[in-house]
Design a protein around this motif. Sequence first.
Motif, PDB file in Angstrom:
ATOM      1  N   PHE A 283       0.832  -1.205   0.000  1.00 57.11           N
ATOM      2  CA  PHE A 283       0.000   0.000   0.000  1.00 57.11           C
ATOM      3  C   PHE A 283       0.871   1.261   0.000  1.00 57.11           C
ATOM      4  CE2 PHE A 283      -2.377   3.373   2.134  1.00 57.11           C
ATOM      5  CZ  PHE A 283      -3.545   3.397   1.374  1.00 57.11           C
ATOM      6  N   SER A 284       1.939   1.242   0.789  1.00 49.51           N
ATOM      7  CA  SER A 284       2.838   2.402   0.832  1.00 49.51           C
ATOM      8  C   SER A 284       3.485   2.636  -0.523  1.00 49.51           C
ATOM      9  CB  SER A 284       3.920   2.185   1.898  1.00 49.51           C
ATOM     10  OG  SER A 284       3.344   2.053   3.181  1.00 49.51           O
ATOM     11  N   GLU A 285       3.879   1.554  -1.191  1.00 50.85           N
ATOM     12  CA  GLU A 285       4.500   1.683  -2.505  1.00 50.85           C
ATOM     13  C   GLU A 285       3.493   2.190  -3.536  1.00 50.85           C
ATOM     14  OE1 GLU A 285       7.171   1.751  -5.577  1.00 50.85           O
ATOM     15  OE2 GLU A 285       7.586   1.469  -3.430  1.00 50.85           O
ATOM     16  N   ALA A 286       2.257   1.710  -3.456  1.00 49.18           N
ATOM     17  CA  ALA A 286       1.214   2.193  -4.367  1.00 49.18           C
ATOM     18  C   ALA A 286       0.962   3.678  -4.150  1.00 49.18           C
ATOM     19  CB  ALA A 286      -0.068   1.389  -4.179  1.00 49.18           C
ATOM     20  N   GLY A 287       0.995   4.115  -2.881  1.00 48.19           N
ATOM     21  CA  GLY A 287       0.845   5.539  -2.596  1.00 48.19           C
ATOM     22  C   GLY A 287       1.996   6.354  -3.150  1.00 48.19           C
TER      23      GLY A 287
ATOM     24  N   ILE B 217      -5.381 -13.075  -2.114  1.00 50.49           N
ATOM     25  CA  ILE B 217      -6.786 -12.834  -1.774  1.00 50.49           C
ATOM     26  C   ILE B 217      -6.933 -11.558  -0.952  1.00 50.49           C
ATOM     27  CG2 ILE B 217      -8.765 -13.720  -0.476  1.00 50.49           C
ATOM     28  CD1 ILE B 217      -7.864 -16.533  -1.251  1.00 50.49           C
ATOM     29  N   LEU B 218      -6.027 -11.364   0.000  1.00 52.21           N
ATOM     30  CA  LEU B 218      -6.072 -10.180   0.849  1.00 52.21           C
ATOM     31  C   LEU B 218      -5.885  -8.904   0.020  1.00 52.21           C
ATOM     32  CD1 LEU B 218      -6.288  -9.279   3.833  1.00 52.21           C
ATOM     33  CD2 LEU B 218      -3.787  -9.360   3.927  1.00 52.21           C
ATOM     34  N   LEU B 219      -5.006  -8.974  -0.971  1.00 54.57           N
ATOM     35  CA  LEU B 219      -4.707  -7.797  -1.785  1.00 54.57           C
ATOM     36  C   LEU B 219      -5.834  -7.448  -2.756  1.00 54.57           C
ATOM     37  CD1 LEU B 219      -0.929  -8.501  -2.475  1.00 54.57           C
ATOM     38  CD2 LEU B 219      -1.840  -6.508  -1.272  1.00 54.57           C
ATOM     39  N   ILE B 220      -6.619  -8.443  -3.164  1.00 57.78           N
ATOM     40  CA  ILE B 220      -7.729  -8.146  -4.087  1.00 57.78           C
ATOM     41  C   ILE B 220      -9.039  -7.956  -3.332  1.00 57.78           C
ATOM     42  CG2 ILE B 220      -6.624  -9.461  -5.938  1.00 57.78           C
ATOM     43  CD1 ILE B 220      -8.717 -11.658  -5.488  1.00 57.78           C
ATOM     44  N   LEU B 221      -9.039  -8.191  -2.035  1.00 55.71           N
ATOM     45  CA  LEU B 221     -10.276  -8.143  -1.269  1.00 55.71           C
ATOM     46  C   LEU B 221     -10.890  -6.745  -1.248  1.00 55.71           C
ATOM     47  CD1 LEU B 221     -12.253  -9.717   0.490  1.00 55.71           C
ATOM     48  CD2 LEU B 221     -10.839  -9.145   2.484  1.00 55.71           C
ATOM     49  N   VAL B 222     -10.080  -5.728  -0.953  1.00 58.67           N
ATOM     50  CA  VAL B 222     -10.597  -4.357  -0.858  1.00 58.67           C
ATOM     51  C   VAL B 222     -11.149  -3.880  -2.206  1.00 58.67           C
ATOM     52  CG1 VAL B 222      -9.990  -1.950  -0.421  1.00 58.67           C
ATOM     53  CG2 VAL B 222      -9.171  -3.739   1.115  1.00 58.67           C
ATOM     54  N   PRO B 223     -10.417  -4.035  -3.328  1.00 59.47           N
ATOM     55  CA  PRO B 223     -10.992  -3.625  -4.622  1.00 59.47           C
ATOM     56  C   PRO B 223     -12.298  -4.334  -4.957  1.00 59.47           C
ATOM     57  CG  PRO B 223      -8.636  -4.007  -4.826  1.00 59.47           C
ATOM     58  CD  PRO B 223      -9.022  -4.488  -3.471  1.00 59.47           C
TER      59      PRO B 223
ATOM     60  N   TRP C 257      -0.838  -1.824  -5.967  1.00 53.72           N
ATOM     61  CA  TRP C 257      -0.820  -2.330  -4.595  1.00 53.72           C
ATOM     62  C   TRP C 257      -0.591  -3.834  -4.581  1.00 53.72           C
ATOM     63  CZ3 TRP C 257      -5.621  -1.398  -0.904  1.00 53.72           C
ATOM     64  CH2 TRP C 257      -5.288  -1.837   0.386  1.00 53.72           C
ATOM     65  N   LEU C 258      -1.278  -4.550  -5.480  1.00 57.22           N
ATOM     66  CA  LEU C 258      -1.154  -6.005  -5.564  1.00 57.22           C
ATOM     67  C   LEU C 258       0.264  -6.429  -5.907  1.00 57.22           C
ATOM     68  CD1 LEU C 258      -2.254  -8.927  -5.827  1.00 57.22           C
ATOM     69  CD2 LEU C 258      -2.923  -8.341  -8.169  1.00 57.22           C
TER      70      LEU C 258
ATOM     71  N   LYS D 218       1.137   8.868  -8.961  1.00 53.29           N
ATOM     72  CA  LYS D 218       1.190   9.517 -10.267  1.00 53.29           C
ATOM     73  C   LYS D 218       1.178   8.475 -11.383  1.00 53.29           C
ATOM     74  CE  LYS D 218       3.649  13.690  -8.758  1.00 53.29           C
ATOM     75  NZ  LYS D 218       4.880  14.511  -8.917  1.00 53.29           N
ATOM     76  N   THR D 219       1.803   7.347 -11.116  1.00 54.21           N
ATOM     77  CA  THR D 219       1.815   6.267 -12.106  1.00 54.21           C
ATOM     78  C   THR D 219       0.400   5.751 -12.350  1.00 54.21           C
ATOM     79  OG1 THR D 219       4.035   5.598 -11.399  1.00 54.21           O
ATOM     80  CG2 THR D 219       2.746   3.993 -12.646  1.00 54.21           C
ATOM     81  N   SER D 220      -0.352   5.542 -11.279  1.00 61.48           N
ATOM     82  CA  SER D 220      -1.730   5.071 -11.443  1.00 61.48           C
ATOM     83  C   SER D 220      -2.571   6.096 -12.188  1.00 61.48           C
ATOM     84  CB  SER D 220      -2.351   4.763 -10.081  1.00 61.48           C
ATOM     85  OG  SER D 220      -2.344   5.899  -9.238  1.00 61.48           O
ATOM     86  N   LEU D 221      -2.263   7.382 -12.009  1.00 64.26           N
ATOM     87  CA  LEU D 221      -3.003   8.424 -12.727  1.00 64.26           C
ATOM     88  C   LEU D 221      -2.684   8.379 -14.217  1.00 64.26           C
ATOM     89  CD1 LEU D 221      -4.866  10.875 -12.630  1.00 64.26           C
ATOM     90  CD2 LEU D 221      -2.852  12.308 -12.189  1.00 64.26           C
ATOM     91  N   ILE D 222      -1.419   8.165 -14.558  1.00 64.73           N
ATOM     92  CA  ILE D 222      -1.026   8.053 -15.976  1.00 64.73           C
ATOM     93  C   ILE D 222      -1.733   6.873 -16.634  1.00 64.73           C
ATOM     94  CG2 ILE D 222       0.893   7.538 -17.533  1.00 64.73           C
ATOM     95  CD1 ILE D 222       2.711   9.070 -15.608  1.00 64.73           C
ATOM     96  N   ILE D 223      -1.751   5.735 -15.946  1.00 63.16           N
ATOM     97  CA  ILE D 223      -2.404   4.540 -16.487  1.00 63.16           C
ATOM     98  C   ILE D 223      -3.904   4.777 -16.651  1.00 63.16           C
ATOM     99  CG2 ILE D 223      -2.858   2.095 -16.107  1.00 63.16           C
ATOM    100  CD1 ILE D 223      -0.266   1.976 -14.494  1.00 63.16           C
ATOM    101  N   TYR D 224      -4.503   5.439 -15.664  1.00 61.39           N
ATOM    102  CA  TYR D 224      -5.943   5.723 -15.721  1.00 61.39           C
ATOM    103  C   TYR D 224      -6.274   6.608 -16.910  1.00 61.39           C
ATOM    104  CZ  TYR D 224     -10.145   8.443 -14.807  1.00 61.39           C
ATOM    105  OH  TYR D 224     -11.330   9.098 -14.946  1.00 61.39           O
ATOM    106  N   LEU D 225      -5.524   7.680 -17.114  1.00 62.34           N
ATOM    107  CA  LEU D 225      -5.820   8.610 -18.206  1.00 62.34           C
ATOM    108  C   LEU D 225      -5.641   7.937 -19.562  1.00 62.34           C
ATOM    109  CD1 LEU D 225      -4.129  11.862 -16.816  1.00 62.34           C
ATOM    110  CD2 LEU D 225      -6.572  11.334 -16.939  1.00 62.34           C
TER     111      LEU D 225
END
Length: 304
Positions: free
Chosen positions: A11-15, A225-231, A273-274, A19-26
Amino acid sequence: MKIFNAYKSGFSEAGRQKKTSLIIYLTTLLLALMAVLPFKVITTNNFNSRPIVNKLLGEFDFTVIMDLMNNHGDLIRPFFTIMFWMAAAYFLFTVFFTGGVLRIMNEKSNNPTGKQFFGGCAKYFLRFLRLGLYILILQLAGAIFLALILAFLMAAVSESPEPAMATVIVIWLILQLILFGYFSIISDYAKIIIVKEDTKKVWRSIGTSFSFATSKIHFTYPLFILLILVPVLISILYLFVDSSLAMNSSLMILVMLIIQQGIVWFRFFAKIWLIAGEYEFFNEYYMVRTQPLQTQEIIIDESL
């Protein structure tokens, strides 16, 4: 505790890579618009105010679908072609972006740059593409094997009551999901191995990943399973909210659109995050424990 440490570190690394997740999203949003706009033109110009389409949108009716395809199939089939190529493009984009995400993780730079990210995307693209195709083949082989088992079991219970047949189908679907998750885990750790060892030997990476993921299955699968549970829970919650609220005003439509796009962005954040959680777990249980052995072998060789 190791699982939860990997979960929190991921989670810390995903945070750190938000910006990377924003680039992928756009990028994905642009890809989706390229598919949606032609479909909108087709439906607006050819099916507007047609009762058969209104009936189809109101409730599922297979007869209506067949009638629509028979009468207007030449207008609809190009859209399915577009969707196929968009799905293929999405797969390629996913393969492409994963290399950049893992490179930033592996180099652990304090301020990741776009050059670093896209350089990793380009460097590992062909390796990850081969890996994705190999895993897809393995998944298809596993699905066919389970399908043969299902056919055998259905033949065995063909004269049994319907609840028994339904139970067989449910068990088969559960096994399919478990197998899909297992191959996804192998694929993720193989990508991590390719990046950490900077190797082009994809099959060897799959073999190492298979050995690691299987020997630590009591850790790797619960972590997955734990990592995909929240999404998954957030997606279910969104579907529940969307079905409960009435879209009877422009403001409500705008609010739901913003929420929907926020969910889409979070899915990409969750993918980082996964892979980040699995990366940290792999470091703890594989790289840290094998590196001293490698160093010892080098020292012995040098003494000779």
